[in-house]
Scaffold this motif. Sequence first.
Motif, mmCIF file in Angstrom:
data_model
loop_
_atom_site.group_PDB
_atom_site.id
_atom_site.type_symbol
_atom_site.label_atom_id
_atom_site.label_comp_id
_atom_site.label_asym_id
_atom_site.label_seq_id
_atom_site.Cartn_x
_atom_site.Cartn_y
_atom_site.Cartn_z
ATOM 1 N N GLU A 56 4.029 0.404 2.531
ATOM 2 C CA GLU A 56 3.721 -0.471 3.655
ATOM 3 C C GLU A 56 3.228 -1.817 3.138
ATOM 4 O O GLU A 56 2.640 -1.906 2.051
ATOM 5 C CB GLU A 56 2.664 0.166 4.558
ATOM 6 C CG GLU A 56 3.109 1.471 5.200
ATOM 7 C CD GLU A 56 2.036 2.072 6.076
ATOM 8 O OE1 GLU A 56 0.892 1.560 6.042
ATOM 9 O OE2 GLU A 56 2.319 3.051 6.800
ATOM 10 N N ALA A 62 0.855 -1.192 0.000
ATOM 11 C CA ALA A 62 0.000 0.000 0.000
ATOM 12 C C ALA A 62 0.886 1.236 0.000
ATOM 13 O O ALA A 62 1.996 1.224 0.545
ATOM 14 C CB ALA A 62 -0.922 0.006 1.214
ATOM 15 N N PHE A 63 0.381 2.297 -0.635
ATOM 16 C CA PHE A 63 1.045 3.595 -0.606
ATOM 17 C C PHE A 63 0.351 4.464 0.442
ATOM 18 O O PHE A 63 -0.872 4.644 0.402
ATOM 19 C CB PHE A 63 0.963 4.292 -1.964
ATOM 20 C CG PHE A 63 1.826 3.662 -3.030
ATOM 21 C CD1 PHE A 63 2.964 2.936 -2.710
ATOM 22 C CD2 PHE A 63 1.502 3.811 -4.381
ATOM 23 C CE1 PHE A 63 3.762 2.361 -3.686
ATOM 24 C CE2 PHE A 63 2.293 3.243 -5.365
ATOM 25 C CZ PHE A 63 3.414 2.514 -5.017
ATOM 26 N N ARG A 64 1.128 5.029 1.351
ATOM 27 C CA ARG A 64 0.600 5.980 2.317
ATOM 28 C C ARG A 64 1.267 7.328 2.063
ATOM 29 O O ARG A 64 2.495 7.442 2.156
ATOM 30 C CB ARG A 64 0.904 5.513 3.742
ATOM 31 C CG ARG A 64 0.290 4.175 4.099
ATOM 32 C CD ARG A 64 -1.201 4.270 4.387
ATOM 33 N NE ARG A 64 -1.738 2.975 4.790
ATOM 34 C CZ ARG A 64 -2.412 2.157 3.998
ATOM 35 N NH1 ARG A 64 -2.615 2.504 2.738
ATOM 36 N NH2 ARG A 64 -2.864 0.999 4.437
ATOM 37 N N LEU A 65 0.470 8.319 1.749
ATOM 38 C CA LEU A 65 1.018 9.630 1.413
ATOM 39 C C LEU A 65 1.251 10.438 2.681
ATOM 40 O O LEU A 65 0.339 10.626 3.481
ATOM 41 C CB LEU A 65 0.070 10.390 0.475
ATOM 42 C CG LEU A 65 -0.343 9.664 -0.813
ATOM 43 C CD1 LEU A 65 -1.127 10.610 -1.710
ATOM 44 C CD2 LEU A 65 0.855 9.097 -1.536
ATOM 45 N N GLU A 66 2.455 10.886 2.862
ATOM 46 C CA GLU A 66 2.800 11.763 3.974
ATOM 47 C C GLU A 66 2.994 13.160 3.406
ATOM 48 O O GLU A 66 4.000 13.447 2.748
ATOM 49 C CB GLU A 66 4.073 11.266 4.677
ATOM 50 C CG GLU A 66 3.889 9.902 5.320
ATOM 51 C CD GLU A 66 5.115 9.443 6.094
ATOM 52 O OE1 GLU A 66 6.114 10.207 6.128
ATOM 53 O OE2 GLU A 66 5.093 8.331 6.657
ATOM 54 N N GLU A 82 0.734 -5.043 3.325
ATOM 55 C CA GLU A 82 -0.653 -5.282 3.704
ATOM 56 C C GLU A 82 -0.882 -6.771 3.923
ATOM 57 O O GLU A 82 -0.232 -7.619 3.286
ATOM 58 C CB GLU A 82 -1.605 -4.783 2.611
ATOM 59 C CG GLU A 82 -1.862 -3.294 2.654
ATOM 60 C CD GLU A 82 -3.003 -2.901 1.724
ATOM 61 O OE1 GLU A 82 -3.217 -3.632 0.731
ATOM 62 O OE2 GLU A 82 -3.680 -1.895 1.991
ATOM 63 N N TYR A 142 10.490 4.538 1.873
ATOM 64 C CA TYR A 142 9.883 5.592 1.051
ATOM 65 C C TYR A 142 10.219 5.406 -0.421
ATOM 66 O O TYR A 142 11.371 5.127 -0.781
ATOM 67 C CB TYR A 142 10.343 6.972 1.530
ATOM 68 C CG TYR A 142 9.820 7.305 2.909
ATOM 69 C CD1 TYR A 142 8.536 7.804 3.080
ATOM 70 C CD2 TYR A 142 10.599 7.068 4.042
ATOM 71 C CE1 TYR A 142 8.045 8.085 4.343
ATOM 72 C CE2 TYR A 142 10.113 7.346 5.319
ATOM 73 C CZ TYR A 142 8.829 7.853 5.453
ATOM 74 O OH TYR A 142 8.342 8.121 6.705
ATOM 75 N N VAL A 175 6.042 9.321 -0.193
ATOM 76 C CA VAL A 175 5.172 8.161 -0.409
ATOM 77 C C VAL A 175 5.765 6.995 0.368
ATOM 78 O O VAL A 175 6.811 6.444 -0.003
ATOM 79 C CB VAL A 175 5.073 7.819 -1.913
ATOM 80 C CG1 VAL A 175 4.137 6.617 -2.102
ATOM 81 C CG2 VAL A 175 4.575 9.014 -2.712
ATOM 82 N N ARG A 176 5.123 6.646 1.460
ATOM 83 C CA ARG A 176 5.602 5.537 2.292
ATOM 84 C C ARG A 176 5.000 4.230 1.780
ATOM 85 O O ARG A 176 3.790 4.141 1.514
ATOM 86 C CB ARG A 176 5.217 5.758 3.752
ATOM 87 C CG ARG A 176 5.757 4.688 4.702
ATOM 88 C CD ARG A 176 5.341 4.952 6.146
ATOM 89 N NE ARG A 176 5.799 3.883 7.040
ATOM 90 C CZ ARG A 176 6.983 3.851 7.634
ATOM 91 N NH1 ARG A 176 7.842 4.855 7.432
ATOM 92 N NH2 ARG A 176 7.322 2.859 8.433
ATOM 93 N N ARG A 194 -3.650 11.385 -5.208
ATOM 94 C CA ARG A 194 -4.195 11.694 -3.887
ATOM 95 C C ARG A 194 -5.657 11.267 -3.846
ATOM 96 O O ARG A 194 -6.548 11.966 -4.319
ATOM 97 C CB ARG A 194 -4.083 13.184 -3.582
ATOM 98 C CG ARG A 194 -2.684 13.655 -3.227
ATOM 99 C CD ARG A 194 -2.715 15.088 -2.696
ATOM 100 N NE ARG A 194 -3.585 15.228 -1.529
ATOM 101 C CZ ARG A 194 -3.808 16.378 -0.882
ATOM 102 N NH1 ARG A 194 -3.217 17.490 -1.320
ATOM 103 N NH2 ARG A 194 -4.602 16.426 0.163
#
Length: 497
Positions: A225, A205-209, A227, A267, A222-223, A327
Motif C-alpha cells: 500500500e 507499507a506492507f500489510r499482511l493478510e 503511504e 500483492y 503481503v499487500r 510479523r
Amino acid sequence: MAAKKVLALLVLTIFQLLPMLGNKLDDGKHERVQQRVEQRSLETTRLLQEHEWSSLDWGALVFAALQQWQCWAIADLFFRLCWWLWKRSRQPDSSDDEESSSSSSTGLEEEGSGEDSDDEGHPLMTRTFAKRIWWSVQSMAYGRQVVEELVGDLLAVFQERLSNSFFPVLQPAIGVGSTFEGWSPCGHDAVYRLLVPLKPPHGHAFRLELGTAGQMLAKNCVRVELECTCTRDQRVEDMPCFLHHPEEALQRNLESTLLSTFCTGFYLDAQKIARWFQNLVISAWGEMPQSRHYSMEVLPSSRSCKLRLTNASGRSLLVEVVFGVQRGDSDIFLSSQAAEDTFTPSTTWAETYAVAEVKFFRRMARQAPRDTLYLNCLQLCASILVSAGFSSYTWKTDVMHLLNTLPLSSWNRWDFMIRLQDIMGYLHGCLEEKRLDHFFFGNENMPEDIILPAASRAAEPINLFQCLVQDPAAHAKALRELEELQDRLTRLQGFGV
C-alpha cells in the motif's frame, strides 16, 4: 548384502595398514600409508559404481549395517587406527610443544578424538558417532563463516546500489535451518540457508493478510500500500507524495517501482523478488573478494536464490537465500519458500518459524553443559533413521519437545543410548495417539526470549500427524517402522555397542 560389503572393505583396509605399524612413522612410511588409504578409496568407488550404488541412500546403507554389530566393532577399530597413525606422524619432539598443544585443545576436539582417558567407558556406538559428527560440525562451522561473510558482503553492495530507490529494502541476513542450528541431515552436502527480511521503501507499507490461524498451509499474502508522505517528518526532499500527488509524480516520470515491478496486482510476488535478487547477485559477483577463491553458479529456483560455490579443489558449498516479511516484532516471518510437492501461487507466502527455531537451539547451546550430545542424537535420527520414513522435521520437533522437558545435564555421553530410547519412545506415544504437536503453537513452556504473536501463543496446537488420522494404512505403516527401529536399537544395546 550391502552391509557385508562395507564390512569386507573395512577389514581389508585394516589388514593392509597393519604391516605399516611401528614405534614411529618416517616420511616414507607415512607416504605409503596415505597411498594405501587412497587406493582403498578408489577401490571402494569402483565397487560402488559396479553395483550401481551411486544413487543409493547412504543413510539407508549405514542403517542396514547397524544390524551387524561386527561392523561397528571393526569401524571403531578402523577409526582408532587412523587416529593413531595421524597422531604418531605429527608427534612433536619436545614435551613443551606437546603440553602446549594439549592445553589449546577445545572441548569438541577432546570429544571427537575419542582419546580422553574417560572415553573408554563409553559405549562404542556413542564414541563412533561422536567422532563422525565432530567432523561434520567442524565442516559446517567453516561453511557458515564463509556463507555469512559472502551474503553480508553482497547485501552491503546491494544496499549501496539501491539507496534512495523504491526497491524492497534488504535487511541483514539471518541464518536458519539445521546448519545454523548445529546439525544437518545431509552431512557434507548440507544447504546453508539464510533468510533476508524485506522492508518496504519510503512511501510504502506492507500489510499482511493472514490465512486461518493454526493451519500450516494457510494462504498468507503481503499487500503493498502507498503511504502519505506529505507531512514534514515523512517527506523526502524534492519527492512528491505518491498517494496525494500522483499527477506531479507522473509529470516528473516517477513511479512506484515496488508496485510496478515486484507485485502482481497489489500483492508482493515471491517469484519476481527471487528473479530480481538472482540478477543482482550475477551483476555484483565480480566485485566480491570471494570471486578470487570460488566460482559461483546460480541454480534454478523460482522462489529463492540458490548458489553453488566451488573452490579450486572442487569442493562445493550450497547456499540458499530466501526472503521474508516479519510479523510485527515477532520471530515469525512470511517466507518466499514454499513446499516443493504442492503448487503455491506466486503471491502466497508461507509462515515460517525457522528464526524462532534457531533462537531455541542457540539458547540450548548457551545453557547446556560442555559434553551434551543432544545434537548428536538429532543428527543420528535425521541422517540415518530418516530412511525409515520419518522426516527430519519430525525428529527435530520430537527432540525440541524433549529438550524443553528433560534437564540438559541428562543429555550426556553416558546416557546417549537412553536418550535415543526416549526420542523413539516419545515418537511412539505420538504415533499411537496420532498426534505430534507443533512446537510453537499453544506451548505453555515456551522460552521467554522467543517472541511469538499473541495469536500463536493462544492458538490450539497444530497436529503434525493429522495426515495419519485421515490415512489408517499410513498410520499402521509408520507405527510398524518405528517399532522395528526400536527393536534394532535394543539389539545394538544388547551387544554392548
